[in-house]
Design a protein around this motif. Sequence first.
Motif, PDB file in Angstrom:
ATOM      1  N   ASN A   1      37.287  41.254  -9.851  1.00  0.00           N
ATOM      2  CA  ASN A   1      37.806  42.608  -9.777  1.00  0.00           C
ATOM      3  C   ASN A   1      39.325  42.594  -9.906  1.00  0.00           C
ATOM      4  O   ASN A   1      40.009  41.835  -9.216  1.00  0.00           O
ATOM      5  CB  ASN A   1      37.430  43.245  -8.428  1.00  0.00           C
ATOM      6  CG  ASN A   1      37.510  44.758  -8.466  1.00  0.00           C
ATOM      7  OD1 ASN A   1      37.225  45.378  -9.479  1.00  0.00           O
ATOM      8  ND2 ASN A   1      37.907  45.348  -7.354  1.00  0.00           N
ATOM      9  N   LEU A   2      39.853  43.423 -10.814  1.00  0.00           N
ATOM     10  CA  LEU A   2      41.288  43.633 -10.851  1.00  0.00           C
ATOM     11  C   LEU A   2      41.723  44.342  -9.577  1.00  0.00           C
ATOM     12  O   LEU A   2      40.957  45.128  -9.004  1.00  0.00           O
ATOM     13  CB  LEU A   2      41.686  44.448 -12.078  1.00  0.00           C
ATOM     14  CG  LEU A   2      41.556  43.750 -13.435  1.00  0.00           C
ATOM     15  CD1 LEU A   2      41.767  44.744 -14.573  1.00  0.00           C
ATOM     16  CD2 LEU A   2      42.538  42.593 -13.558  1.00  0.00           C
ATOM     17  N   THR A   3      42.958  44.091  -9.148  1.00  0.00           N
ATOM     18  CA  THR A   3      43.422  44.631  -7.871  1.00  0.00           C
ATOM     19  C   THR A   3      44.734  45.378  -8.059  1.00  0.00           C
ATOM     20  O   THR A   3      45.464  45.168  -9.024  1.00  0.00           O
ATOM     21  CB  THR A   3      43.630  43.478  -6.866  1.00  0.00           C
ATOM     22  OG1 THR A   3      44.375  42.432  -7.498  1.00  0.00           O
ATOM     23  CG2 THR A   3      42.298  42.937  -6.379  1.00  0.00           C
ATOM     24  N   ASN A   4      45.027  46.247  -7.112  1.00  0.00           N
ATOM     25  CA  ASN A   4      46.252  47.035  -7.183  1.00  0.00           C
ATOM     26  C   ASN A   4      47.479  46.162  -6.947  1.00  0.00           C
ATOM     27  O   ASN A   4      47.518  45.351  -6.008  1.00  0.00           O
ATOM     28  CB  ASN A   4      46.219  48.158  -6.140  1.00  0.00           C
ATOM     29  CG  ASN A   4      45.293  49.278  -6.549  1.00  0.00           C
ATOM     30  OD1 ASN A   4      45.135  49.562  -7.739  1.00  0.00           O
ATOM     31  ND2 ASN A   4      44.662  49.927  -5.577  1.00  0.00           N
ATOM     32  N   ALA A   5      48.475  46.356  -7.808  1.00  0.00           N
ATOM     33  CA  ALA A   5      49.766  45.677  -7.670  1.00  0.00           C
ATOM     34  C   ALA A   5      50.812  46.565  -8.320  1.00  0.00           C
ATOM     35  O   ALA A   5      51.166  46.374  -9.480  1.00  0.00           O
ATOM     36  CB  ALA A   5      49.723  44.293  -8.321  1.00  0.00           C
ATOM     37  N   PRO A   6      51.264  47.588  -7.593  1.00  0.00           N
ATOM     38  CA  PRO A   6      52.235  48.539  -8.154  1.00  0.00           C
ATOM     39  C   PRO A   6      53.504  47.826  -8.616  1.00  0.00           C
ATOM     40  O   PRO A   6      53.887  46.806  -8.028  1.00  0.00           O
ATOM     41  CB  PRO A   6      52.509  49.476  -6.977  1.00  0.00           C
ATOM     42  CG  PRO A   6      51.342  49.316  -6.057  1.00  0.00           C
ATOM     43  CD  PRO A   6      50.914  47.892  -6.205  1.00  0.00           C
ATOM     44  N   PRO A   7      54.176  48.314  -9.655  1.00  0.00           N
ATOM     45  CA  PRO A   7      53.897  49.582 -10.340  1.00  0.00           C
ATOM     46  C   PRO A   7      52.956  49.450 -11.537  1.00  0.00           C
ATOM     47  O   PRO A   7      52.605  50.449 -12.149  1.00  0.00           O
ATOM     48  CB  PRO A   7      55.291  49.991 -10.829  1.00  0.00           C
ATOM     49  CG  PRO A   7      55.944  48.676 -11.149  1.00  0.00           C
ATOM     50  CD  PRO A   7      55.467  47.732 -10.092  1.00  0.00           C
TER      51      PRO A   7
END
Length: 476
Positions: free
Chosen positions: A301-307
Amino acid sequence: FVATGVRALQLVVRDAPVGVIVHELGLIATGQPFKPEGNFACSDPVLTRLWNVGAHTVQMCAQDGWVDCPGRESRQWLGDGVVMFDMAARAFGPSSWPLQRQFLVQVAEGQRADGLARMVSPGDIPTTAITIPDYTLLWIIGVDRYFETSLDLPLIERLMPEIERSLGWFERMAQGGILVRDIPEWHFIEWADVDRRGWSMPFNALYCGALQSAARLAEFSQRPRLALRWKARAAAVAEELNRRHWDPSKTLYVDSVDPETGQQAARVSQHGNALALLFGIAPDERRAAILKAITDSSRLNLTNAPPIMVDAGPFDEVQQIVRANSFFGHFVYDAIAEAGGVDWVLEELANGYGPMLDAGATTLWESFTPVASLCHGFSATPVYQLSKHVLGITPLADGYTRFTARPAGRKIDWATGVVPTGHGLITIEWIREAGYICATLAYPALLEFAPPSTAINLVTDEETDGRRVAKFKLSA
């Protein structure tokens, strides 16, 4: 007023009641004078297009230095330059070496007093500003990969003091132990939410790889004391990672361990586990389980890493594995292919990068969705993966002076291509027939071809005009 990358130009004329006469309208293109010596084609048209678009992407990011992108900021980010050379060496050969040599020297010239490299060098980010420690590790690995390709020993001797100073920082950050802990500044790895706390598996696995590279470079530059020291340190880091980070219930290495309590966190990633394969950290008895897990697409699963990554959705630390994004995918794909997962890598390339082609892209994007730069050199990894693993041309000695060919790809019916070296071009053609891969290889007579152990019916012709030809079969 600076140069920028564009795909189209529009002229809008207002308040011209009697019209205008356009005498000339255009753009001046700039870039490195690379020679397109490498090439690739195969029975899968998507993969063939990805190789060509990837090579073009790297060319667009080769300006007065390696630029992360020709549009948004055009900075020479250290991690980007290391990865881009892997592709450039296979697409453009020796004509790309001077730019990489300049890049590696510029990183050393911009080194901070504490031993870390600046994350952009040269550039508008001051020497005293925050930096990315993992990029220094990648720089050392990049120096080794450049030497493996070019045999440029004078450069290695020039850079050894800076390499030694850099590794001193990481040893101090181990605080008397073996593993580097509590990484300060920007602990990046890439745009993915790996667990970065305490002892970090991805970071320390990179540290192990950098120590291995540094030891090799020390041997070549006649520094036996350093070579022995760094070899021993690399072995100690690998041993500690196996002792601290291996979770037998998951049959994977966890991302993070608390240095105070020794407690393992739950999160696991492709990043740390792929590096355990790539750098030989994982013992042989663990490799199959790791490969099976990190190629189980239902768990990735790809994960959140802003921006860059902001809408990846929830992540289940118990069941799921952090998927590599487009930057670190370069190392993850290489590790998986080396471990026997070439077909999985080819499917990932088609699924991850194919939609960019469907959208009309002529260069590869910074991420798998068009949320950032639309021309990013580090995303050109299809060039490297296809030339290395589908054509199968792999150096066994630095400068390809001794090499082998292990063509691969069960869903590919045929492939052909050229891999440039400092001694000339290695060309290969292979086709799948009656359960075999039948290959024809032509290469400079100065090089030594070592047939893969599974080769049968090997025929090597005599030298003709400084080149030799080998024909062999592999069981498919």
